[in-house]
Each structure stands twice: as structure tokens, then as C-alpha cells.
Enzyme design. Sequence first.
Site, PDB file in Angstrom:
ATOM      1  N   HIS A  75       0.837  -1.206   0.000  1.00 27.24           N
ATOM      2  CA  HIS A  75       0.000   0.000   0.000  1.00 27.24           C
ATOM      3  C   HIS A  75       0.865   1.247   0.000  1.00 27.24           C
ATOM      4  O   HIS A  75       1.945   1.282   0.601  1.00 27.24           O
ATOM      5  CB  HIS A  75      -0.956   0.008   1.203  1.00 27.24           C
ATOM      6  CG  HIS A  75      -0.284  -0.023   2.544  1.00 27.24           C
ATOM      7  ND1 HIS A  75       0.069   1.128   3.225  1.00 27.24           N
ATOM      8  CD2 HIS A  75       0.075  -1.051   3.339  1.00 27.24           C
ATOM      9  CE1 HIS A  75       0.619   0.805   4.387  1.00 27.24           C
ATOM     10  NE2 HIS A  75       0.641  -0.517   4.479  1.00 27.24           N
ATOM     11  N   ASP A  77      -0.622   4.273   0.850  1.00 26.94           N
ATOM     12  CA  ASP A  77      -1.170   5.201   1.831  1.00 26.94           C
ATOM     13  C   ASP A  77      -0.469   5.030   3.172  1.00 26.94           C
ATOM     14  O   ASP A  77       0.043   3.964   3.502  1.00 26.94           O
ATOM     15  CB  ASP A  77      -2.679   5.039   1.979  1.00 26.94           C
ATOM     16  CG  ASP A  77      -3.089   3.646   2.431  1.00 26.94           C
ATOM     17  OD1 ASP A  77      -2.514   2.660   1.915  1.00 26.94           O
ATOM     18  OD2 ASP A  77      -3.977   3.531   3.298  1.00 26.94           O
ATOM     19  N   ASP A 108       6.463   1.573   6.998  1.00 27.17           N
ATOM     20  CA  ASP A 108       5.115   1.053   6.710  1.00 27.17           C
ATOM     21  C   ASP A 108       4.468   1.829   5.573  1.00 27.17           C
ATOM     22  O   ASP A 108       3.672   2.721   5.822  1.00 27.17           O
ATOM     23  CB  ASP A 108       4.278   1.134   7.981  1.00 27.17           C
ATOM     24  CG  ASP A 108       2.939   0.430   7.872  1.00 27.17           C
ATOM     25  OD1 ASP A 108       2.751  -0.339   6.913  1.00 27.17           O
ATOM     26  OD2 ASP A 108       2.079   0.660   8.735  1.00 27.17           O
ATOM     27  N   GLU A 142      -5.231   0.852   2.591  1.00 23.77           N
ATOM     28  CA  GLU A 142      -4.948  -0.201   3.560  1.00 23.77           C
ATOM     29  C   GLU A 142      -5.047   0.329   4.983  1.00 23.77           C
ATOM     30  O   GLU A 142      -5.509  -0.368   5.885  1.00 23.77           O
ATOM     31  CB  GLU A 142      -3.552  -0.782   3.307  1.00 23.77           C
ATOM     32  CG  GLU A 142      -3.298  -2.118   4.003  1.00 23.77           C
ATOM     33  CD  GLU A 142      -2.809  -1.994   5.440  1.00 23.77           C
ATOM     34  OE1 GLU A 142      -2.828  -2.998   6.170  1.00 23.77           O
ATOM     35  OE2 GLU A 142      -2.388  -0.880   5.845  1.00 23.77           O
ATOM     36  N   GLU A 143      -4.617   1.565   5.180  1.00 17.57           N
ATOM     37  CA  GLU A 143      -4.648   2.154   6.514  1.00 17.57           C
ATOM     38  C   GLU A 143      -6.026   2.711   6.866  1.00 17.57           C
ATOM     39  O   GLU A 143      -6.271   3.064   8.012  1.00 17.57           O
ATOM     40  CB  GLU A 143      -3.610   3.284   6.632  1.00 17.57           C
ATOM     41  CG  GLU A 143      -2.172   2.873   6.364  1.00 17.57           C
ATOM     42  CD  GLU A 143      -1.591   1.997   7.464  1.00 17.57           C
ATOM     43  OE1 GLU A 143      -2.355   1.610   8.378  1.00 17.57           O
ATOM     44  OE2 GLU A 143      -0.390   1.696   7.397  1.00 17.57           O
ATOM     45  N   GLU A 171       4.439  -5.783   4.388  1.00 16.95           N
ATOM     46  CA  GLU A 171       4.205  -5.224   5.725  1.00 16.95           C
ATOM     47  C   GLU A 171       5.448  -5.383   6.603  1.00 16.95           C
ATOM     48  O   GLU A 171       6.194  -6.371   6.476  1.00 16.95           O
ATOM     49  CB  GLU A 171       3.019  -5.921   6.386  1.00 16.95           C
ATOM     50  CG  GLU A 171       1.673  -5.590   5.780  1.00 16.95           C
ATOM     51  CD  GLU A 171       1.259  -4.149   6.017  1.00 16.95           C
ATOM     52  OE1 GLU A 171       1.845  -3.475   6.891  1.00 16.95           O
ATOM     53  OE2 GLU A 171       0.348  -3.688   5.308  1.00 16.95           O
ATOM     54  N   HIS A 358       3.489   3.787  12.668  1.00 15.88           N
ATOM     55  CA  HIS A 358       2.344   4.557  13.164  1.00 15.88           C
ATOM     56  C   HIS A 358       2.737   5.515  14.294  1.00 15.88           C
ATOM     57  O   HIS A 358       1.855   6.116  14.924  1.00 15.88           O
ATOM     58  CB  HIS A 358       1.213   3.637  13.638  1.00 15.88           C
ATOM     59  CG  HIS A 358       0.516   2.926  12.538  1.00 15.88           C
ATOM     60  ND1 HIS A 358      -0.807   2.574  12.585  1.00 15.88           N
ATOM     61  CD2 HIS A 358       0.947   2.486  11.329  1.00 15.88           C
ATOM     62  CE1 HIS A 358      -1.159   1.941  11.474  1.00 15.88           C
ATOM     63  NE2 HIS A 358      -0.091   1.886  10.700  1.00 15.88           N
TER      64      HIS A 358
END
Length: 388
Positions: A75, A77, A108, A142-143, A171, A358
Site C-alpha cells: 500500500h 497510503d 510502513d 490499507e490504513e 508489511e 504509526h
Amino acid sequence: MSASANTLMELSVLELTKLLIERESVTPEDAGCQQIMANYLQQLGFENEFMNFEDTQNLWSIRQPSDSVLVFAGHTDVVPPGNLNKWKFPPFTPTEHEGYLYGRGAADMKASLAAMLVATKEFVEQHPEHQGSIAFLITSDEEGPFINGTVRVVEELVKRQQPLTWCIVGEPSSTAQLGDVVKIGRRGSLTGQLTIHGQQGHVAYPHLAKNAIHLTLPALIPLIETEWDQGNAYFPPTTFQIANFQGGTGAGNVIPGEASLDFNFRFSTEQTAEVLKEKVTQVIDDLNLEYDMCWKLNGNPFLTDSESELVQAAQEAIHSELGLKTELSTAGGTSDGRFIAPTGCQVVEIGPVNASIHKVNEHVKIDDLDRLKNVYLSCLTRLLTNRK
């Protein structure tokens, strides 16, 4: 940083990662990341197709279509950066510092995307007539709510009867050092929203009211204390957790007429979502409560056989390139692998260390970038050359 088609192909994994981090692709925005990837892959003979659904951009790209397909999934995003004042460096200005690359999405998972691209380039240069196909399945959702991303692309590919044989999801799977963990499955996730209806009233006249919080509590104890299963060799026992509980008006003299809670099951392959729903509903029905219930299945559990071709290739690649005996794990949250595995595709997750994902000051070890590329390249070589 910008790059023409020619100079793009000469960028290192580090330079490509920086190019992607510069794009403020906060979910569901892609901010041009997939176009960069498409331009890169086109130079390698890939056929690009953008599958855009609602607010989400998706890229399906494939080289040399065949019945055996190795898919790189990921991903573009990222999650919001949060408090900018807490970042050492601006989150969308990729910055090298003391051996690490800082920026939102560094771990990520823009480093993984860059490593996948360069690994593919090197593989195609070494094996232009390789066996099987290489494909990329990339999303910008995805997020976020994950409803218009990978799941929609997979649905379309299934309609076309497009084979998906092996899938490496980028990931950040590693824990203490690159390659120490490979994810071969994930638990399922089932969310419930329950509202119990009582009757609001004055605290001095309880006989004229029904306290919704009091009505709810007898249902919670058995749900909390139930042993749903004992897990298995690859999954821990299924867990039930209350995430939010709300009731009352805020006043000290009012009996609440409604109480609501949000809860989540993380469940193993020993359970199904339907059985969990039935058991919860039975507990509440046995108490003769008036209630409303909403369910959301975020994803079913999946597990790739530890003896499968893909898992064996991943273990061998990590041992060869990194000198590690990797741990096979299903720990952590959910990933888009849950949408790909039901097709029968073997799925693993291999990516950077996840300690900073994150968080503010997200970062990836610079030395790990080429090492991750080499692991991907080794997987490509093991699966798409000299196959019997």
C-alpha cells in the site's frame, strides 16, 4: 525529488524510498506514488492497469502473464503524521540521520515498495525469460476503511480467473532485526456494536425506570469470562475485548435509558465469525434484553502452510541473505493478505522492523534497505527459475 523514466530506473532503494516518502499519501490519498511505480514497472515490460474505486487508487501490474504468478502486494497510503512538533524532522521530508531514514511511511511500507521494485528490476535483468509471472497489487486504502482497495481488486481478478500463486506482502513483519519474523497468517477480526435499551428515569424513582447499564452488566461477565477456544500451534486463543462502553446523560440524578459498547474478537482458525456471533447473541437473548446489534467482519483468519513453496523460499532466502533462521508467526493485527489468501494463494509478509510504525519519528535502518531487496530478489529467483 523528481526523476525521468531513464533516471528513475537508476535509483537505489534508498533514493526510491525517499521519492515515495515525499508524497503526502495520507489514506486514502496516493499522491502520485503509484504512478511512479507504474512508470518504473512499464520500463521492465509490465502491463499497468489502474483500478480506481470511489476515493481509492489501485494498481494492478503484471509481466509475462502465465498460470504461475508471484505477486508483490502493498500500500502507498500512510497514517496521519500526528503532532508535527514531536517529529525530529518534517514527516514528509525524508531525512537520513545516524544510520536511519526518517519519514512517515519509511517502515510502513514505502521502503518495502522500493525494495520490491529494485529487486524486480535486478531479477528481470538477470532472467529476462524467467518462468511464471511477476505482478504488483498496490492500493491506497490499507490504513483506512479497506473497502475500496485490495479487496475490490481481488474480486475483479477472481472474476477474470486471474491466477494468484504466491504473494509477498511488504508489511513490516520484523521485530528486533530484519528478517527475524515472517508472518504466515493473521487472526480474524470481528467487531460488534451493542446497544441495550432500558427506560430513562429519575434516580429517586427506580421502580419507574430500567437502568440500561445495570441490564448490560450481566451480559458482559459471561462474555469476558468465556474461553472461546485454546488456539492451535500457530494461533493464540481467541480473545474478546471491550473497546468502548457508554451510558448515562452526564447528570447525577438520571437513570440511563441506553447503554452501548463496542467490542472486538481476534479469532483463530479454530473459530468462525458466524459461531462467535451466535454465541454472543445467545448470551444476550437468554437475558431477555431489548437490544440492537451491528456486526462488521474486518477479515477472516488465514494461514499459509509452513511446508508450502513460498514459506520454504522465504526461509531459505532470509537464511541465505541475512544468516538468520526466521520465526514463523501469525501475531499482530490484520493485513491485506486476508483478502488475497481466500483465492488459494500462498501468502507471507516480509518487511522491515516494525518498532516505529504509526508513531512519530517513524524510521527504517538504511542498511536494511538493500538487504530487504536482496531477500525479495532471492525469493524471485527461488520461485521463478529452475522450477520442476
